[in-house]
Scaffold this active site. Sequence first.
Site, mmCIF file in Angstrom:
data_model
loop_
_atom_site.group_PDB
_atom_site.id
_atom_site.type_symbol
_atom_site.label_atom_id
_atom_site.label_comp_id
_atom_site.label_asym_id
_atom_site.label_seq_id
_atom_site.Cartn_x
_atom_site.Cartn_y
_atom_site.Cartn_z
ATOM 1 N N TYR A 158 -4.119 -0.352 -42.960
ATOM 2 C CA TYR A 158 -4.652 -0.083 -41.387
ATOM 3 C C TYR A 158 -6.424 -0.819 -42.015
ATOM 4 C CZ TYR A 158 -7.960 2.386 -39.097
ATOM 5 O OH TYR A 158 -9.042 2.383 -37.052
ATOM 6 N N SER A 210 -11.001 -2.576 -34.477
ATOM 7 C CA SER A 210 -10.226 -0.843 -33.435
ATOM 8 C C SER A 210 -9.157 -2.273 -32.129
ATOM 9 C CB SER A 210 -11.042 -0.326 -32.487
ATOM 10 O OG SER A 210 -10.711 1.021 -33.221
ATOM 11 N N VAL A 262 -15.864 -1.806 -33.268
ATOM 12 C CA VAL A 262 -17.099 -1.216 -34.411
ATOM 13 C C VAL A 262 -17.659 -2.876 -33.972
ATOM 14 C CG1 VAL A 262 -16.513 0.874 -33.922
ATOM 15 C CG2 VAL A 262 -16.257 -0.098 -35.896
ATOM 16 N N TYR A 315 -12.555 4.597 -26.431
ATOM 17 C CA TYR A 315 -12.129 5.518 -26.852
ATOM 18 C C TYR A 315 -12.485 6.684 -25.940
ATOM 19 C CZ TYR A 315 -13.486 1.954 -30.176
ATOM 20 O OH TYR A 315 -13.628 1.384 -31.344
ATOM 21 N N LYS A 366 -5.622 -2.597 -32.975
ATOM 22 C CA LYS A 366 -4.999 -1.310 -32.900
ATOM 23 C C LYS A 366 -3.790 -1.741 -32.079
ATOM 24 C CE LYS A 366 -7.996 2.474 -34.298
ATOM 25 N NZ LYS A 366 -8.852 1.642 -34.907
HETATM 26 N N1 GLN Z 1 -12.562 0.548 -39.192
HETATM 27 C C1 GLN Z 1 -12.881 0.989 -38.210
HETATM 28 C C2 GLN Z 1 -12.667 2.370 -38.594
HETATM 29 O O1 GLN Z 1 -11.467 2.892 -38.567
HETATM 30 C C3 GLN Z 1 -12.146 0.642 -36.649
HETATM 31 C C4 GLN Z 1 -13.364 2.516 -35.417
HETATM 32 C C5 GLN Z 1 -13.115 1.041 -34.420
HETATM 33 O O2 GLN Z 1 -13.441 -0.315 -34.023
HETATM 34 N N2 GLN Z 1 -13.907 1.176 -33.310
HETATM 35 O O3 GLN Z 1 -13.143 2.869 -38.112
#
Ligand code: GLN
Length: 315
Positions: A192, A67, A262, A244, A70
Amino acid sequence: MARNELIEKTLADAMEYARTFLHTGKVATYIPELAKGDPDRLGACIITTDGEVYHAGDWRQEFTIQSISKTITLIMALQTVGYEKVFSKVGVEPTGDAFNSLVRLETKNTHPLNPMINAGAIATADCCMDSKDPYGGFLALTRKLCRRDTIQLDGAVFESEKKAGMRNRSMAYLMRGDNILEHDAEEVVDLYFWMCSLSVNAEDLANYALVLSNNGVDPRSGVKLVEDWIVRIVKTLMVTCGLYDASGEFAMKIGIPAKSGVGGGIMGTVERKMGLAVFNPALDPKGNSVGAYRVLEYLSHYLGLHYFSGSGCAV
Ligand code: GLN
């Protein structure tokens, strides 16, 4: 500022402190390939504006950016289609929900609440599809920001997430149905997943964080890599939405604009001072790295890095 013993010592102590919490976390398993991560790995890197680099632990260990990508997707989306279009598709408000939640796409309004959760990043990835080379452009941008030309895809994680990513696919189809996505839902989620699967280390992300801390300019080369207005948007969203549904707690206790993933990474940016990144794959229930969180907590406290630090920054 020459090599700073306070930073060196505090970083070493922060690692020791953080290690005592690692047993409370668990590696992500919903992407099967991530389950192979070692929850005891802990690495960190700090790079100050004067170019000093401080390493600790497993900083060479590569992990997928997840993430944290992002933030780069948002930069690329804003550079590709501009402010109006990006923010006609995605909002800027925190959700209080899990990063992979679908619930607000139905109950709040059809637009994802912000670009730092999965639904929002799928919407910004859709904007990146307007670029003439979405994959090549994203890789080039990531390499430039992280200052390493050899950054590559982790193909195994990419394939694993492609197989397992049904929730993300569901979000994409919902948003395609509501005309938020303008491209084929499968193509957008593939992009993505690919963006999330680039393999980085703590030093790469500290380099990127340093550029953000210095208003988009790499202080070592003097080269402007990201426009001022985009840096401001990205850092603001890191403050409000970067961890988050733990973003409020992180802002209050640690007070460093940051983004987690994650894969176990958290990168943070201290205005005009330093870029930091910490890696540990043991995650808390909200999906944030236990070890990285604790290292940042310790550094913030003992180096006075909180943006509202009463006593001021110690370095
Ligand atoms: N690729 C992961 C997902 O889409 C990214 C989520 C994350 O790092 N929180 O679930």
